[in-house]
Write a protein that holds these residues in place. Structure first.
Motif, short mmCIF file in Angstrom:
data_model
loop_
_atom_site.label_atom_id
_atom_site.label_comp_id
_atom_site.label_asym_id
_atom_site.label_seq_id
_atom_site.Cartn_x
_atom_site.Cartn_y
_atom_site.Cartn_z
N LEU A 172 25.93 20.85 16.43
CA LEU A 172 25.58 21.86 17.43
C LEU A 172 24.33 21.43 18.18
O LEU A 172 23.41 20.86 17.59
N THR A 173 24.30 21.69 19.48
CA THR A 173 23.11 21.43 20.28
C THR A 173 22.25 22.68 20.31
O THR A 173 22.71 23.75 20.72
N LEU A 174 21.00 22.56 19.88
CA LEU A 174 20.08 23.69 19.84
C LEU A 174 19.24 23.72 21.13
O LEU A 174 18.27 22.97 21.26
N ARG A 175 19.63 24.57 22.07
CA ARG A 175 18.79 24.74 23.26
C ARG A 175 17.50 25.46 22.85
O ARG A 175 17.54 26.40 22.05
N PRO A 176 16.35 25.06 23.39
CA PRO A 176 15.07 25.68 22.98
C PRO A 176 15.07 27.19 23.13
O PRO A 176 14.47 27.90 22.30
N GLU A 177 15.73 27.72 24.17
CA GLU A 177 15.69 29.16 24.40
C GLU A 177 16.51 29.96 23.39
O GLU A 177 16.44 31.19 23.37
N LEU A 178 17.26 29.28 22.53
CA LEU A 178 18.07 29.99 21.54
C LEU A 178 17.35 30.19 20.22
O LEU A 178 17.89 30.84 19.32
N CYS A 179 16.15 29.65 20.08
CA CYS A 179 15.44 29.71 18.80
C CYS A 179 14.01 30.23 19.01
O CYS A 179 13.35 29.89 19.99
N ASN A 184 22.83 38.22 31.66
CA ASN A 184 23.25 39.00 30.49
C ASN A 184 23.77 38.17 29.33
O ASN A 184 23.63 38.59 28.17
N VAL A 185 24.38 37.02 29.63
CA VAL A 185 24.98 36.23 28.54
C VAL A 185 24.62 34.75 28.65
O VAL A 185 25.30 33.90 28.07
N GLY A 186 23.56 34.43 29.35
CA GLY A 186 23.17 33.03 29.51
C GLY A 186 22.80 32.34 28.22
O GLY A 186 22.84 31.11 28.14
N ARG A 187 22.44 33.11 27.18
CA ARG A 187 22.09 32.52 25.89
C ARG A 187 23.17 32.77 24.84
O ARG A 187 22.89 32.77 23.64
N SER A 188 24.40 32.96 25.27
CA SER A 188 25.48 33.29 24.33
C SER A 188 26.27 32.08 23.87
O SER A 188 27.12 32.20 22.98
#
Length: 268
Positions: free
Chosen positions: A71-78, A17-21
């Protein structure tokens, strides 16, 4: 559910539910102030077919007081996934609003969304919603007896600086000072992260609650709880002239041409 089943169900609920938060961040060009921030949707109004929210990044205020942040941009956040792995933000401290003496700072996210739009991508995040953020009753249920709890943060990892997402298992309890505390050492990089508990409701159901923000400290780390954070954020937004306003600032991918955005609450 057994204690073991509640544990596994809570970890699964957090990641699902919040893994990409969350976002890993630090002071750019320096090996310090490693922390975790997370997205929070403050519910302002609701109707039969819509919700009105204000959105913020939330973290520990102590980790935001410098000029250049990374900030670190994880691929799954974009969407689509970015080729750049870092987002540099100048005037970093100025963008955050410190919430009184809570030890917490918030950053209105409109500038982050505007930057993504300008660059041809959008954020694909999960958020801590009003339904997940602890209310007065949730916090009141935390007593002196330790109970299982979970930090969702970005520690330093075996290769220092990799900042992988981790669910850190521990306990929370109310201390003799009346505050809620994390009962063991917080891994480096996880200060500022959200802390969760899972409550069994019966019939195989589980209630996931975000207790608040774990703050930096040597041990018995204090947690700024969401009942107080929610109140402070709404008081801040209610101040005259406090509607976020776009002003010059810099958000840029590392090594790329800068895009000029910053979001800050204007006070009169």
């Amino acid at each position: 559910m057994s204690e073991s089943n509640v544990h596994h169900a809570t970890v699964n609920a957090i990641t699902a539910n919040v893994g990409r938060s969350t976002l890993a961040f630090k002071e750019a060009n320096a090996d310090r102030h490693h922390g975790t921030a997370f997205w929070f949707n403050d519910l302002i109004d609701t109707t039969a077919d819509s919700e009105v929210i204000r959105q913020y990044l939330v973290t520990a205020a102590e980790l935001t007081r410098y000029d250049l942040g990374e900030l670190t941009l994880r691929p799954e956040l974009c969407e689509p996934a970015m080729s750049a792995e870092k987002l540099l933000m100048t005037d970093f401290a100025d963008g955050w609003v410190v919430l009184g003496d809570l030890g917490v700072a918030v950053l209105p996210t409109a500038g982050l969304h505007a930057h993504g739009t300008r660059k041809g991508w959008s954020w694909a995040t999960d958020e801590i919603t009003d339904g997940l953020a602890a209310n007065d009753e949730d916090i009141a249920r935390i007593g002196a007896e330790p109970q299982p709890a979970y930090i969702l943060g970005h520690d330093m990892g075996e290769a220092r600086g990799e900042r992988l997402l981790a669910v850190v298992v521990g306990e929370v309890a109310r201390g003799t000072d009346g505050d809620v505390h994390w009962g063991s050492t917080v891994p480096e990089g996880c200060a500022g992260a959200p802390v969760f508990v899972g409550t069994e409701l019966g019939g195989g159901r589980l209630k996931l609650v975000c207790v608040g923000v774990v703050l930096p400290g040597e041990k018995q780390n204090r947690i700024a709880t969401f009942d107080r954070i929610r109140t402070a954020v709404r008081e801040l937004a209610a101040e005259p002239g406090a509607e976020p306003d776009r002003e010059p600032g810099r958000y840029r991918e590392a090594g790329r041409r800068p895009s000029w955005w910053r979001r800050r609450l204007r006070r009169q």
